[in-house]
Motif scaffolding. Structure first.
Motif, PDB file in Angstrom:
ATOM      1  N   UNK A 102     -11.771  32.364  52.205  1.00  0.00           N
ATOM      2  CA  UNK A 102     -11.821  33.836  52.144  1.00  0.00           C
ATOM      3  C   UNK A 102     -11.261  34.582  50.996  1.00  0.00           C
ATOM      4  N   UNK A 103     -10.415  33.828  50.463  1.00  0.00           N
ATOM      5  CA  UNK A 103      -9.729  34.279  49.276  1.00  0.00           C
ATOM      6  C   UNK A 103     -10.461  34.395  47.971  1.00  0.00           C
ATOM      7  N   UNK A 104     -11.116  33.182  47.896  1.00  0.00           N
ATOM      8  CA  UNK A 104     -12.003  32.921  46.608  1.00  0.00           C
ATOM      9  C   UNK A 104     -12.995  33.991  46.370  1.00  0.00           C
ATOM     10  N   UNK A 105     -13.448  34.891  47.464  1.00  0.00           N
ATOM     11  CA  UNK A 105     -14.622  35.966  47.380  1.00  0.00           C
ATOM     12  C   UNK A 105     -13.810  37.002  47.456  1.00  0.00           C
ATOM     13  N   UNK A 106     -12.459  37.196  47.520  1.00  0.00           N
ATOM     14  CA  UNK A 106     -11.948  38.434  47.874  1.00  0.00           C
ATOM     15  C   UNK A 106     -12.385  39.441  46.851  1.00  0.00           C
ATOM     16  N   UNK A 192      -9.732  39.014  56.407  1.00  0.00           N
ATOM     17  CA  UNK A 192      -8.903  37.696  56.370  1.00  0.00           C
ATOM     18  C   UNK A 192      -7.721  38.116  57.374  1.00  0.00           C
ATOM     19  N   UNK A 193      -7.029  39.140  57.088  1.00  0.00           N
ATOM     20  CA  UNK A 193      -5.986  39.772  57.566  1.00  0.00           C
ATOM     21  C   UNK A 193      -5.854  39.484  59.301  1.00  0.00           C
ATOM     22  N   UNK A 194      -6.858  40.098  59.816  1.00  0.00           N
ATOM     23  CA  UNK A 194      -6.950  40.091  61.288  1.00  0.00           C
ATOM     24  C   UNK A 194      -7.344  38.849  61.601  1.00  0.00           C
ATOM     25  N   UNK A 195      -8.012  37.853  61.117  1.00  0.00           N
ATOM     26  CA  UNK A 195      -8.421  36.603  61.402  1.00  0.00           C
ATOM     27  C   UNK A 195      -7.239  35.795  61.466  1.00  0.00           C
ATOM     28  N   UNK A 196      -6.351  35.875  60.373  1.00  0.00           N
ATOM     29  CA  UNK A 196      -5.041  34.914  60.140  1.00  0.00           C
ATOM     30  C   UNK A 196      -4.239  35.552  61.126  1.00  0.00           C
ATOM     31  N   UNK A 280     -19.583  35.834  55.339  1.00  0.00           N
ATOM     32  CA  UNK A 280     -20.284  34.579  55.584  1.00  0.00           C
ATOM     33  C   UNK A 280     -19.469  33.454  55.841  1.00  0.00           C
ATOM     34  N   UNK A 281     -18.571  33.172  54.719  1.00  0.00           N
ATOM     35  CA  UNK A 281     -17.851  31.892  54.870  1.00  0.00           C
ATOM     36  C   UNK A 281     -16.841  31.856  55.798  1.00  0.00           C
ATOM     37  N   UNK A 282     -16.160  32.890  56.234  1.00  0.00           N
ATOM     38  CA  UNK A 282     -15.493  33.077  57.445  1.00  0.00           C
ATOM     39  C   UNK A 282     -16.486  32.756  58.759  1.00  0.00           C
ATOM     40  N   UNK A 283     -17.442  33.332  58.979  1.00  0.00           N
ATOM     41  CA  UNK A 283     -18.197  32.965  60.054  1.00  0.00           C
ATOM     42  C   UNK A 283     -18.753  31.240  59.932  1.00  0.00           C
ATOM     43  N   UNK A 284     -19.086  30.855  58.950  1.00  0.00           N
ATOM     44  CA  UNK A 284     -19.541  29.388  58.739  1.00  0.00           C
ATOM     45  C   UNK A 284     -18.273  28.446  58.990  1.00  0.00           C
ATOM     46  N   UNK A 285     -17.152  28.812  58.718  1.00  0.00           N
ATOM     47  CA  UNK A 285     -16.000  27.960  58.942  1.00  0.00           C
ATOM     48  C   UNK A 285     -15.855  27.938  60.538  1.00  0.00           C
ATOM     49  N   UNK A 286     -15.838  29.184  61.168  1.00  0.00           N
ATOM     50  CA  UNK A 286     -15.391  29.268  62.668  1.00  0.00           C
ATOM     51  C   UNK A 286     -16.649  28.520  63.438  1.00  0.00           C
ATOM     52  N   UNK A 287     -17.598  28.620  62.876  1.00  0.00           N
ATOM     53  CA  UNK A 287     -19.016  27.789  63.568  1.00  0.00           C
ATOM     54  C   UNK A 287     -18.691  26.266  63.463  1.00  0.00           C
ATOM     55  N   UNK A 288     -18.434  25.948  62.443  1.00  0.00           N
ATOM     56  CA  UNK A 288     -18.088  24.758  61.891  1.00  0.00           C
ATOM     57  C   UNK A 288     -17.165  23.844  62.906  1.00  0.00           C
ATOM     58  N   UNK A 307     -19.656  41.460  67.188  1.00  0.00           N
ATOM     59  CA  UNK A 307     -18.434  41.946  66.587  1.00  0.00           C
ATOM     60  C   UNK A 307     -18.393  41.628  64.920  1.00  0.00           C
ATOM     61  N   UNK A 308     -19.132  40.366  64.350  1.00  0.00           N
ATOM     62  CA  UNK A 308     -19.090  40.321  63.284  1.00  0.00           C
ATOM     63  C   UNK A 308     -20.129  41.320  62.482  1.00  0.00           C
ATOM     64  N   UNK A 309     -21.108  41.585  63.177  1.00  0.00           N
ATOM     65  CA  UNK A 309     -22.207  42.488  62.771  1.00  0.00           C
ATOM     66  C   UNK A 309     -21.571  43.691  62.564  1.00  0.00           C
TER      67      UNK A 309
END
Length: 646
Positions: A102-106, A192-196, A280-288, A307-309
């Motif tokens: 999430x940080x690399x694309x911030x 990132x903040x809410x997810x972390x 998208x990276x966050x969603x991909x990590x979660x699904x993985x 919610x993501x939408x």
């Protein structure tokens, strides 16, 4: 898990919409005041500004609804699953990937890295810098998750981190110090903040012996601290081994002034695709991790996707609205104010713009709401945001003062860290992790661009200042001072005795339980204090005072007793016969009641005063008629008294 989150409803959205526009109001007032009263001109694009601010309000409401519906539940659900399975290794890997990915694309990090690269004479590479920061954030999340699992107090880690920051500062080149401090504040994005936070709170809620308030917060603080260390070491390397390029780009302010207001369909679509790329990276990590590692479907997958939408749509609208309604005005104002000789105007603008933008910061709003929830209402989300905003305002004003006067940033930051450490040992434990996190959530989508524009604008336009050395650092100030003000908020609430809803309920239950137990203690008197809901039993001595007077003296006797401290009276009819009637009482035996028997139950300490007042007012010991006497009574139950009587 899902029952405590908002469901999709019009009423929920309207409530969030109302709160969003309430939070935007301070920004509007600050901009209007400085534009009309100080600069004394109406912005040429005021209509697009107004429309943009409206879009910001709607976007923020949609974003928050998406967090409640999708991101918070799935984040806490993942943390709970990992904790139940005891999968420490996979929890740490998940934390690292979330932090790095999430940080690399911030977006805010990309902006700051590009600015740093453009004015560093070729020494700093924007991509490498972003990679260093992203790795440090991934490492921070791993360290924070490890702390929660082990149950270590957070302040030991934070204080050790401050020591490392200061130690690195002693060796780092001065060109990198302000940038490193700033990057500690821009790493934690709006998504990132809410997810972390959900990850930390979910772990602390699931692991036995952990407290969601004491242990669940703090991951964001780690993610804000480690980049300062890693970037300073990166700066030591590049300034030691990489030669300066001949190309230097000094005119940073020109970039800042340029704001793209071409909102064609293609531009809006590109912006939406940009937000999707960030999320998208966050969603991909979660699904993985959900489907490959845990091998379990996501509960309420439909809600999660909705919610993501909503998060994507809300964040895109929010950014578009900012570009239309805030950046164009705010950045121009930051440039205009540097032309004034009155530095107080610059400090005032920094203070008020810091306060107002922080109050509208979506990441802070999300964290404050979560803090209120897990603290059972002991922390008021709106007041918490006020204290955070006050800290940011003070920090930016002081940071602007440093740029204007040319002070060394390291002295300010180290002094601030010393105060943070002192308050850490004075503030209540429950507020410390939230205070540390507050420094990381204040500098995100709204605040970073305006604060960066102000700092670089000042450093570019004030003679003798270097944009690279002096222009960076404002974000660091905006991240440091909220920690101080939030700890002060905790100290204040502790002093005035603010309780959570559960604490209040437990206290009431305990009072009632003790009261009911004491009722059956026959050695105690049980009274009800006027205005209170519970009974109170204690060892108190009571007496009964009787006053028998003619009926026409009844009112006068009651008034005299009341003035002497009597709090209640029982009135009984009486028919008395004196000495002259006792010889032949048959004639008067069936006559009607002629007297009143007034009984006052009072504390024994009041008896003398009541009797003295009655015999004086009614002249019972002189020519008046009547009789008064008293005797001690026991087993008093149910008497009502005023608190002052006790």
């Amino acid at each position: 898990m899902w029952e405590k989150y908002h469901v999709l409803s019009i009423s929920t959205f309207l409530q969030l919409l109302k709160e969003s526009f309430r939070d935007l109001l301070p920004i509007i007032l600050v901009i209007m005041f400085f534009q009309l009263a100080i600069i004394q001109s109406v912005p040429p694009n005021w209509l697009s500004t107004a429309i943009g601010l409206g879009i910001v309000g709607v976007g923020l409401a949609v974003f928050l609804l998406g967090l409640e519906v999708g991101i918070f539940p799935v984040g806490e659900g993942l943390a709970s699953e990992f904790a139940h399975k005891g999968s420490t290794f996979w929890i740490l890997i998940f934390g690292f990937m979330i932090g790095f990915g999430t940080t690399i694309a911030e977006p805010a990090l990309i902006v700051i890295a590009d600015k740093a690269a453009s004015i560093s004479a070729g020494r700093i590479d924007a991509t490498v810098l972003r990679t260093v920061v992203a790795f440090s954030v991934g490492f921070a999340i791993v360290l924070g998750v490890w702390r929660i699992i082990k149950g270590h107090p957070i302040h030991y880690y934070i204080i050790a981190g401050y020591i490392l920051v200061v130690s690195a500062t002693a060796f780092a080149p001065k060109e990198i110090v302000g940038l490193a401090y700033d990057l500690g504040g821009v790493t934690t994005s709006t998504v990132t903040v809410p997810l972390v936070a959900a990850l930390g709170i979910g772990l602390a809620s699931t692991i036995k012996g952990r407290n969601p308030v004491l242990d669940g917060f703090g991951l964001i603080a780690f993610a804000s601290l480690t980049p300062m260390i890693f970037v300073q070491f990166y700066g030591i390397v590049v300034y030691q081994f990489i030669d300066a390029s001949a190309t230097v780009v000094p005119a940073v302010i020109k970039e800042i002034e340029t704001v793209n207001l071409d909102f064609s369909a293609m531009t809006v679509l590109k912006g939406l695709l940009g937000v999707i790329t960030d999320v998208l990276p966050i969603l991909a990590i979660i699904l993985f991790f959900q489907y490959i590692i845990l091998k379990k479907p996501i509960d309420n997958l439909k809600h999660v996707m909705i919610g993501f939408g909503l998060v994507i749509l809300g964040l895109d609208a929010f950014i578009v609205g900012l570009e239309m309604g805030l950046f164009s005005v705010g950045e121009t104002m930051a440039f205009e104010l540097t032309r004034y000789d009155n530095n107080l105007i610059i400090y005032s603008f920094g203070f008020f713009i810091g306060f107002s933008t922080t109050m509208a910061e979506p990441a802070l709003t999300a964290i404050a709401r979560k803090a209120k929830e897990v603290s059972d209402g002991k922390i008021n989300d709106f007041i918490l945001r006020l204290f955070v905003a006050l800290g940011v305002a003070i920090g930016i004003a002081l940071g602007a003062y440093r740029i204007v006067t040319g002070g060394e940033i390291v002295y300010y930051i180290i002094s601030g860290y010393i105060f943070v450490i002192i308050l850490t040992f004075l503030a209540p434990k429950y507020i410390i992790p939230i205070a540390y996190d507050s420094g990381g959530v204040t500098t995100s989508t709204v605040t970073v661009p305006l604060v960066a524009a102000l700092g670089l604008g000042l450093a570019t336009n004030i003679e003798g200042r270097d944009p690279l050395i002096d222009g960076f650092g404002l974000i660091a100030f905006a991240s440091l001072f909220p920690m101080l003000t939030v700890m002060l908020y905790g100290i204040i609430t502790e002093k005035i005795g603010v309780k959570g809803e559960k604490e209040k309920e437990e206290i009431q239950i305990e009072e009632i339980r003790h009261a009911l137990e004491d009722v059956h203690n026959m050695e105690l008197s049980t009274i009800r204090v006027d205005g209170a809901e519970t009974l109170h039993s204690s060892l108190m001595s009571f007496s009964a005072v009787h006053v028998i007077v003619p009926k026409n003296k009844q009112e006068e006797a009651i008034i005299a007793a009341r003035d002497a401290g009597a709090r209640g009276v029982t009135i009984m009819s009486a028919h008395g016969m004196g000495l002259e009637h006792m010889e032949n009482f048959y004639d008067r035996l069936h006559a009607g009641a002629t007297d009143a028997n007034l009984m006052f139950i009072t504390q024994t300490k009041n008896v003398d005063k009541i009797i003295r007042e009655i015999i004086t007012k009614l002249d019972i010991t002189g020519d008046g008629r009547g009789l008064t006497f008293a005797y001690p009574v026991s087993h008093i139950k149910g008497l009502r008294l005023k608190l002052t009587d006790l």
